[in-house]
Design a protein around this motif. Structure first.
Motif: not given
Ligand code: ATP
Ligand code: MG
Lengths: 229, 302
Positions: B208-217
């Protein structure tokens, strides 16, 4: 802002392309609805803009860059200029409202003084002032989506991508979210939003792009959801 | 770069996967410990080789009255034969670095000293012991040159190389060291696999964290750094424990037990331990690095 030139996307496992020769231009400051039946390629189109997928054919230009030629290490810089909102909110359950929004800034290396200043501001914009300390499971669906929008907007992105942001919300709550997206659009951010919600599209009277089977079958200014083709 | 944010993530990650973290630390410690011990054994073998090869000599025993080998059919060695042997030895310098002639009387004295408390001495007379040349070689492996020059020539009863006896012993030690090294290397491979698996679990539990990190750049570096640091810290701790084990081996096993019981030989010094410690630390970090390379490429791409 966004330019699709004869874009075809064929997933490796599929035989029929998810997008087939799609050309589309979206100007700065526009508010665009992306509609169409399930499986018509709406999410695929949005993922191409975020460079989560590559095109099989054709070119996608976002914020002046051709994504096919964008090297991998430049992708994060692109995404920092694009806010994203999804149907399932994608919040971190063990973080508070404030921390969820702050997380998006921490992971791109913003200093905590900056975070302390801008997070309360954006929570004010989305109408969550006073709920900074709550966790996602202590919020309604609409409030959770507001947190997600705050996170997407906290960097003041030039472009906001929303994939069915009201898909999990009741009509009343959806109207609130739409008002918020409209406000963000008026603050200067281009908004591209996919939806199945006819009432919202009909009410807003903004540009509507309709996909079907991977083709654009309608592109209409001040359109409605189910207009005859 | 926000150091305390990253360190917070690392701390969370280590705590969240506490059992896995412990497993990594222990496996790294055990495999690196074994690796360290096998390196220590190798260094011990070479210490002993230096010590012993320095002392070994080639003995050329000369014929005495009772000798019954073919080359002694002419009876006791003559003065002329003895002088010729000595001259030939001299001509073999610099391979021959030291030549020492031991007379019957000297052989007897040495013998009585060596077996001072033994009744054997009473049965041995001066005449029963052969006179000999004791030769040190500058390169002990060139023994064959001396052996072929003197073995079987009239007046020489036997040419004896102490080194050959030692060689068997060292080959045995070398074999043991090789086995230990192979086991250690196998363990190291197992350790890499375990770290890979641990990172995979960590990546999954933080998807979850990494997918959000990816999305926010967030940059790749930012996304992967906590995983890298976690692996490096766990491997580093394991390596430190292994180094501690090595020091303990030196203090307790070598200095405490072996050295007092086997005073006739030399044992590895602290320089060997100090030389091996950084190798262990680097290997530990390299293990984490290899594991990270294998995992991150696959599971944590932008
Ligand atoms: N990751 C993927 N791998 C393979 N095929 C995919 C993948 N994602 C989508 N597809 C296929 O591509 C087509 C378009 O899917 P897409 O998700 O873009 O549709 P959509 O318009 O967003 O649908 P919905 O309204 O249900 O969200 C579908 O046929 C789908 O099965
Ligand atoms: Mg979709």
């Amino acid at each position: 802002m966004i330019l699709f030139e004869h874009v075809t996307k064929l997933y490796a496992s599929q035989t029929r392309p998810a997008l087939d020769d799609v050309s589309l231009e979206i100007e700065r400051g526009e508010f665009v609805f992306l509609v169409g039946p399930s499986g018509s390629g709406k999410s695929t189109l949005l993922r191409l803009i975020l460079r989560e997928e590559n095109t099989s054919n054709g070119q996608v230009w976002v914020l002046g860059k051709e994504l096919g030629r964008l090297s991998n290490w430049k992708i994060p810089a692109l995404r920092r200029q694009i806010g994203t909102v999804f149907q399932d909110f994608r919040l971190l359950p063990n973080k508070t409202v404030f921390e969820n929004v702050a997380f998006a800034l921490e992971v791109i290396g913003k200093p905590s003084s900056h975070i302390k200043k801008v997070v309360p501001e954006v929570l004010e914009v989305v109408g969550l002032a006073g709920k900074e300390g709550r966790r996602p499971d202590e919020l309604s669906g609409g409030e959770q989506q507001r947190v997600a929008i705050a996170r997407a907007f906290v960097n003041r992105p030039l472009l906001l991508i929303a994939d069915e942001p009201t898909g999990n919300l009741d009509p009343g709550t959806s109207v609130g979210i739409m008002k918020l997206l409209d406000r963000i659009n008026r603050l200067g951010t281009t908004v591209l939003m996919s939806t199945h919600d006819a009432a919202i599209v009909d009410q807003m009277r903004r540009r509507v792009v309709e996909l079907e089977g991977g083709h654009i079958v309608r592109d209409q200014d001040r359109g409605v959801y189910g207009y005859a083709r | 770069m926000r150091a305390n944010f990253v360190m917070g993530e690392v701390g969370n990650g280590l705590r969240r996967n506490l059992t896995m973290t412990l497993a990594v630390i222990i496996t790294v410690a055990v495999s690196l410990g074994l690796f360290g011990v096998s390196l220590l054994v190798r260094s011990q073998v070479s210490t002993m080789q230096d010590f012993w090869y320095d002392k070994v000599e080639v003995s050329i025993f000369l014929c005495s009255k009772g000798s019954d080998t073919a080359s002694c059919s002419g009876g006791e060695v003559t003065t002329a034969q003895r002088d010729q042997i000595e001259a030939d030895l001299e001509s073999l310098r610099p391979l021959v670095s030291e030549i020492y002639y031991e007379s019957k009387a000297e052989a007897y004295t040495r013998f009585t000293e060596q077996f001072a408390n033994s009744p054997i001495v009473d049965n041995v007379t001066e005449n029963a012991l052969p006179e000999s040349f004791r030769v040190k070689l500058s390169d002990p492996t060139q023994y064959e040159v001396v052996a072929s020059a003197f073995a079987g020539r009239p007046g020489v009863e036997q040419v004896n190389d102490q080194r050959q006896i030692l060689d068997k012993f060292f080959r045995l030690l070398g074999g043991l060291q090789l086995i230990a090294l192979i086991i250690a290397l196998t363990m190291l491979v197992v350790t890499v696999l375990l770290i890979v698996n641990t990172m995979r679990v960590a990546a999954f539990s933080r998807r979850r964290e990494t997918s959000i990190m990816r999305l926010v750049g967030a940059s790749n570096f930012y996304i992967q750094l906590p995983f890298l640091l976690e692996a490096a810290i766990a491997a580093g701790l394991g390596a430190l424990i292994a180094i501690g084990g090595l020091v303990l081996t030196k203090v307790v096993v070598i200095d405490g037990i072996l050295a007092p019981s086997f005073q006739f030989t030399a044992f590895v010094g602290w320089d060997a331990v100090i030389g091996i410690a950084p190798i262990l630390l680097l290997t530990g970090v390299a293990l984490a690095g290899i594991a990270a390379f294998l995992t991150l490429r696959k599971y944590l791409r932008v």
